[in-house]
Design an enzyme around this catalytic site. Sequence first.
Site, mmCIF file in Angstrom:
data_model
loop_
_atom_site.group_PDB
_atom_site.id
_atom_site.type_symbol
_atom_site.label_atom_id
_atom_site.label_comp_id
_atom_site.label_asym_id
_atom_site.label_seq_id
_atom_site.Cartn_x
_atom_site.Cartn_y
_atom_site.Cartn_z
ATOM 1 N N ARG A 1 -39.869 -1.182 -25.104
ATOM 2 C CA ARG A 1 -39.448 -0.017 -25.909
ATOM 3 C C ARG A 1 -39.949 -0.157 -27.352
ATOM 4 N NH1 ARG A 1 -34.020 2.640 -23.752
ATOM 5 N NH2 ARG A 1 -34.627 2.498 -21.585
ATOM 6 N N SER B 1 -32.911 -4.948 -19.697
ATOM 7 C CA SER B 1 -33.747 -5.515 -18.633
ATOM 8 C C SER B 1 -34.910 -6.292 -19.248
ATOM 9 C CB SER B 1 -34.277 -4.410 -17.719
ATOM 10 O OG SER B 1 -35.348 -3.741 -18.348
ATOM 11 N N ILE C 1 -33.657 1.083 -8.198
ATOM 12 C CA ILE C 1 -32.937 -0.176 -8.436
ATOM 13 C C ILE C 1 -33.442 -0.851 -9.716
ATOM 14 C CG2 ILE C 1 -32.389 -2.461 -7.458
ATOM 15 C CD1 ILE C 1 -31.210 -0.257 -5.779
ATOM 16 N N HIS D 1 -26.812 4.898 -27.451
ATOM 17 C CA HIS D 1 -26.426 3.519 -27.105
ATOM 18 C C HIS D 1 -25.042 3.196 -27.683
ATOM 19 C CE1 HIS D 1 -30.288 2.954 -25.387
ATOM 20 N NE2 HIS D 1 -30.950 2.930 -26.523
ATOM 21 N N ARG E 1 -25.631 3.944 -10.363
ATOM 22 C CA ARG E 1 -26.608 4.210 -11.421
ATOM 23 C C ARG E 1 -26.350 5.600 -11.961
ATOM 24 N NH1 ARG E 1 -32.869 2.778 -12.154
ATOM 25 N NH2 ARG E 1 -33.137 3.827 -14.148
ATOM 26 N N ASP F 1 -27.614 4.280 -17.332
ATOM 27 C CA ASP F 1 -28.815 5.005 -17.768
ATOM 28 C C ASP F 1 -28.420 6.357 -18.366
ATOM 29 O OD1 ASP F 1 -31.461 5.408 -18.201
ATOM 30 O OD2 ASP F 1 -31.989 5.783 -16.121
ATOM 31 N N LEU G 1 -10.491 -10.121 -14.744
ATOM 32 C CA LEU G 1 -11.755 -9.439 -14.415
ATOM 33 C C LEU G 1 -12.898 -10.314 -14.907
ATOM 34 C CD1 LEU G 1 -13.366 -6.706 -13.679
ATOM 35 C CD2 LEU G 1 -13.231 -6.223 -16.109
HETATM 36 C C1 FPP Z 1 -30.399 2.953 -20.744
HETATM 37 O O1 FPP Z 1 -30.405 4.274 -21.275
HETATM 38 C C2 FPP Z 1 -29.567 2.060 -21.566
HETATM 39 C C3 FPP Z 1 -29.964 0.852 -22.102
HETATM 40 C C4 FPP Z 1 -31.285 0.261 -21.903
HETATM 41 C C5 FPP Z 1 -29.056 0.069 -22.965
HETATM 42 C C6 FPP Z 1 -27.666 -0.068 -22.461
HETATM 43 C C7 FPP Z 1 -26.794 -0.536 -23.566
HETATM 44 C C8 FPP Z 1 -25.536 -0.118 -23.812
HETATM 45 C C9 FPP Z 1 -24.805 0.841 -22.946
HETATM 46 C C10 FPP Z 1 -24.801 -0.589 -24.978
HETATM 47 C C11 FPP Z 1 -24.378 -2.005 -25.058
HETATM 48 C C12 FPP Z 1 -23.752 -2.624 -23.896
HETATM 49 C C13 FPP Z 1 -23.091 -3.822 -23.958
HETATM 50 C C14 FPP Z 1 -22.582 -4.411 -22.694
HETATM 51 C C15 FPP Z 1 -22.869 -4.585 -25.210
HETATM 52 P P1 FPP Z 1 -31.779 4.882 -21.776
HETATM 53 O O2 FPP Z 1 -31.977 4.518 -23.191
HETATM 54 O O3 FPP Z 1 -32.882 4.439 -20.851
HETATM 55 O O4 FPP Z 1 -31.509 6.411 -21.604
HETATM 56 P P2 FPP Z 1 -32.604 7.539 -21.250
HETATM 57 O O5 FPP Z 1 -33.049 7.273 -19.836
HETATM 58 O O6 FPP Z 1 -31.813 8.802 -21.374
HETATM 59 O O7 FPP Z 1 -33.711 7.440 -22.253
#
Ligand code: FPP
Length: 256
Positions: A77, A71, A201, A43, A194, A26, A137
Amino acid sequence: MVQESLQADSLAAQQRLPRHVAIIMDGNGRWAKRRSLPRFAGHREGVKAVRRVVEACKSRGIGTLTLFAFSSENWRRPSMEVGLLMDLFVHTLQKEVRRLHRNGVRLRFIGDRSAFDLKLQSLMDDAERQTAANTDLTLVIAANYGGRWDMAQAARRLAQRVEAGELRAGDIDAERLAQETCIADLPEPDLFIRTGGEQRISNYLLWQLAYTELYFTDLLWPDFDDAALEDALRSFAGRQRRFGRTGEQVEQNERA
Ligand code: FPP
């Protein structure tokens, strides 16, 4: 650096290294916002942190790493962000799978992948097939995953077996339900991390996290690195896991 690796060795020697680490990544959006960049830049930077943490887990001998990439609630979003995330998943799989394979990483995807476009689904299938025999892994990517979905699909499968006459309702217990959940063949997570400061969670691995040690950090995901993982591992190593027993019982067991 040398000191860090000695510490990691000694954690492993004491059997205090988690076999399975599960992470909610996050803080990508906030990382970008702080730099006046679009959320997507966060991202993209998050992918670099994924690469770092995969290497760090592998080098420490952690057998399984599960990452929450998307998720079942993330569809809410803005459509532009969802679209860019999908493009990023496609791009990342196209770019990284060969390297992961060379490094002995087995890839698994959990979640309802039927919602993704066919190109992404086929990249997921190919990546799993190509890396199936790797043993260094296991990298599990949760995509369109939700813990409630996982339990519901497990219950549905058991109900189908009852309908087919293979099982009686009275045969269903926690053990049987667990066998139908995702990643039932892997050890349950020992350590949950996290990033991003929230202490929730968020519908992640609800069944599997029953006895998992929880660790929350204010670090934003793109800033998560080897040293941050080491902090989490040190916190984990200092905890006493009782699984319902008393502290004295656990200590006796450790001495035996
Ligand atoms: C949450 O941060 C992050 C996500 C919903 C996306 C996670 C994706 C990646 C790390 C990239 C790709 C991963 C793989 C395995 C290919 P947020 O956007 O909710 O952040 P915020 O809470 O600061 O808004």
